[in-house]
Design a protein around this motif. Sequence first.
Motif, mmCIF file in Angstrom:
data_model
loop_
_atom_site.group_PDB
_atom_site.id
_atom_site.type_symbol
_atom_site.label_atom_id
_atom_site.label_comp_id
_atom_site.label_asym_id
_atom_site.label_seq_id
_atom_site.Cartn_x
_atom_site.Cartn_y
_atom_site.Cartn_z
ATOM 1 N N SER A 110 139.140 33.383 -19.156
ATOM 2 C CA SER A 110 139.030 34.853 -19.231
ATOM 3 C C SER A 110 137.734 35.260 -19.885
ATOM 4 O O SER A 110 137.068 36.215 -19.472
ATOM 5 N N SER A 111 137.329 34.506 -20.926
ATOM 6 C CA SER A 111 136.069 34.826 -21.616
ATOM 7 C C SER A 111 134.881 34.628 -20.699
ATOM 8 O O SER A 111 133.928 35.410 -20.671
ATOM 9 N N LYS A 112 134.880 33.569 -19.903
ATOM 10 C CA LYS A 112 133.776 33.317 -18.972
ATOM 11 C C LYS A 112 133.698 34.428 -17.909
ATOM 12 O O LYS A 112 132.605 34.870 -17.513
ATOM 13 N N ALA A 113 134.859 34.879 -17.446
ATOM 14 C CA ALA A 113 134.865 35.944 -16.432
ATOM 15 C C ALA A 113 134.299 37.236 -16.999
ATOM 16 O O ALA A 113 133.551 37.960 -16.333
ATOM 17 N N SER A 114 134.607 37.535 -18.247
ATOM 18 C CA SER A 114 134.098 38.758 -18.879
ATOM 19 C C SER A 114 132.582 38.707 -19.035
ATOM 20 O O SER A 114 131.859 39.672 -18.821
ATOM 21 N N LYS A 115 132.071 37.526 -19.429
ATOM 22 C CA LYS A 115 130.623 37.377 -19.586
ATOM 23 C C LYS A 115 129.913 37.495 -18.241
ATOM 24 O O LYS A 115 128.785 37.988 -18.152
ATOM 25 N N ALA A 116 130.537 37.025 -17.166
ATOM 26 C CA ALA A 116 129.912 37.099 -15.853
ATOM 27 C C ALA A 116 129.814 38.539 -15.358
ATOM 28 O O ALA A 116 128.876 38.916 -14.640
ATOM 29 N N LYS A 117 130.731 39.396 -15.731
ATOM 30 C CA LYS A 117 130.721 40.797 -15.285
ATOM 31 C C LYS A 117 129.802 41.679 -16.123
ATOM 32 O O LYS A 117 129.314 42.705 -15.675
ATOM 33 N N SER A 118 129.521 41.363 -17.339
ATOM 34 C CA SER A 118 128.787 42.237 -18.258
ATOM 35 C C SER A 118 127.358 42.529 -17.812
ATOM 36 O O SER A 118 126.856 43.639 -17.985
ATOM 37 N N PRO A 119 126.526 41.672 -17.219
ATOM 38 C CA PRO A 119 125.147 42.012 -16.822
ATOM 39 C C PRO A 119 125.078 43.032 -15.688
ATOM 40 O O PRO A 119 124.054 43.683 -15.476
ATOM 41 N N ALA A 120 126.088 43.257 -14.905
ATOM 42 C CA ALA A 120 126.041 44.186 -13.757
ATOM 43 C C ALA A 120 126.029 45.634 -14.188
ATOM 44 O O ALA A 120 125.604 46.514 -13.458
ATOM 45 N N ARG A 121 126.439 45.997 -15.348
ATOM 46 C CA ARG A 121 126.513 47.390 -15.784
ATOM 47 C C ARG A 121 125.138 48.034 -15.948
ATOM 48 O O ARG A 121 124.906 49.154 -15.506
ATOM 49 N N PRO A 122 124.131 47.423 -16.562
ATOM 50 C CA PRO A 122 122.799 48.058 -16.662
ATOM 51 C C PRO A 122 122.197 48.330 -15.308
ATOM 52 O O PRO A 122 121.522 49.339 -15.100
ATOM 53 N N LYS A 123 122.348 47.479 -14.310
ATOM 54 C CA LYS A 123 121.776 47.696 -12.991
ATOM 55 C C LYS A 123 122.401 48.926 -12.348
ATOM 56 O O LYS A 123 121.731 49.727 -11.686
ATOM 57 N N ALA A 124 123.713 49.102 -12.532
ATOM 58 C CA ALA A 124 124.355 50.292 -11.958
ATOM 59 C C ALA A 124 123.817 51.546 -12.602
ATOM 60 O O ALA A 124 123.600 52.570 -11.939
ATOM 61 N N THR A 125 123.481 51.529 -13.871
ATOM 62 C CA THR A 125 122.926 52.704 -14.566
ATOM 63 C C THR A 125 121.554 53.043 -14.034
ATOM 64 O O THR A 125 121.174 54.209 -13.829
ATOM 65 N N GLU A 126 120.707 52.009 -13.803
ATOM 66 C CA GLU A 126 119.374 52.240 -13.255
ATOM 67 C C GLU A 126 119.434 52.882 -11.880
ATOM 68 O O GLU A 126 118.635 53.752 -11.535
#
Length: 259
Positions: free
Chosen positions: A239-255
């Motif tokens: 579960s921790s690995k899955a959470s870390k994999a999703k976290s970098p996608a949020r800044p790109k969506a903001t840009e």
Amino acid sequence: MARGITQEQVNRAADALLTAGENPTVEKIRAALGTGSPNTVTRMLDTWRVNLGERLHRLQSLPGIPADVGQAMAELWRVAVEHADLLLQARLSDDRAALTAAEARLADERTRWAATLAEAEMAVAQAQARRELVEHACATLDGQLRDSHALRDDVLQQRDRVQAITDQQRAEIEALRAEQALLGTAMRIEREQHTAHMRDAENRAHQEVDRARQETKLLPGRAAALEAALSQQKVVKASSKASKAKSPARPKATERRKK
């Protein structure tokens, strides 16, 4: 001359034999160490068996122990308990045989002392009879030869000698009786002490076997709990690995929203 051994040396030798798939015995421990009296090795080997259960319990409590390893340790401890029980039965059998032999020796001693006492009493009776005969002869001679003081004195001397012999034999009988009483007391005390020692050893051994059996019954449950804990840890890590994999996608969506 045999060199002294330590508990640590016996522990290492027993562990090595167990690791090699052999059952640690007194003879094998002495052969491995090259020294040590059988009584000392037996006592230290019993201590090693008592501590083995605690060591297996601590080892099984460590994280990362697979279930099959825990079951193998439980089976190993069960085999050790069964072997200890067999050794106990053999030792109790030897103690019972020794007690039976001691009782037989005591019976033989009693028979011998009884025969000796009977012979001594017979000798006293014969001496008493001789004394009575001498006294009767003295009385007869004293009446017949009242004026023969020399002969009378000789008879009296014979009576004194017989009396001395009688007194000596009576003293020997008393000494024999006292020695027989002391021997009977000593043998009774030795038998009671031996019986008490055997009873204490049997009670301690039964307590150790019962405790080992209880620990053996608890090992499968602890292994299952450990396996469940390991599975839970794997789920948390995934579960921790899955959470870390999703976290970098949020800044790109903001840009993209800013453009």
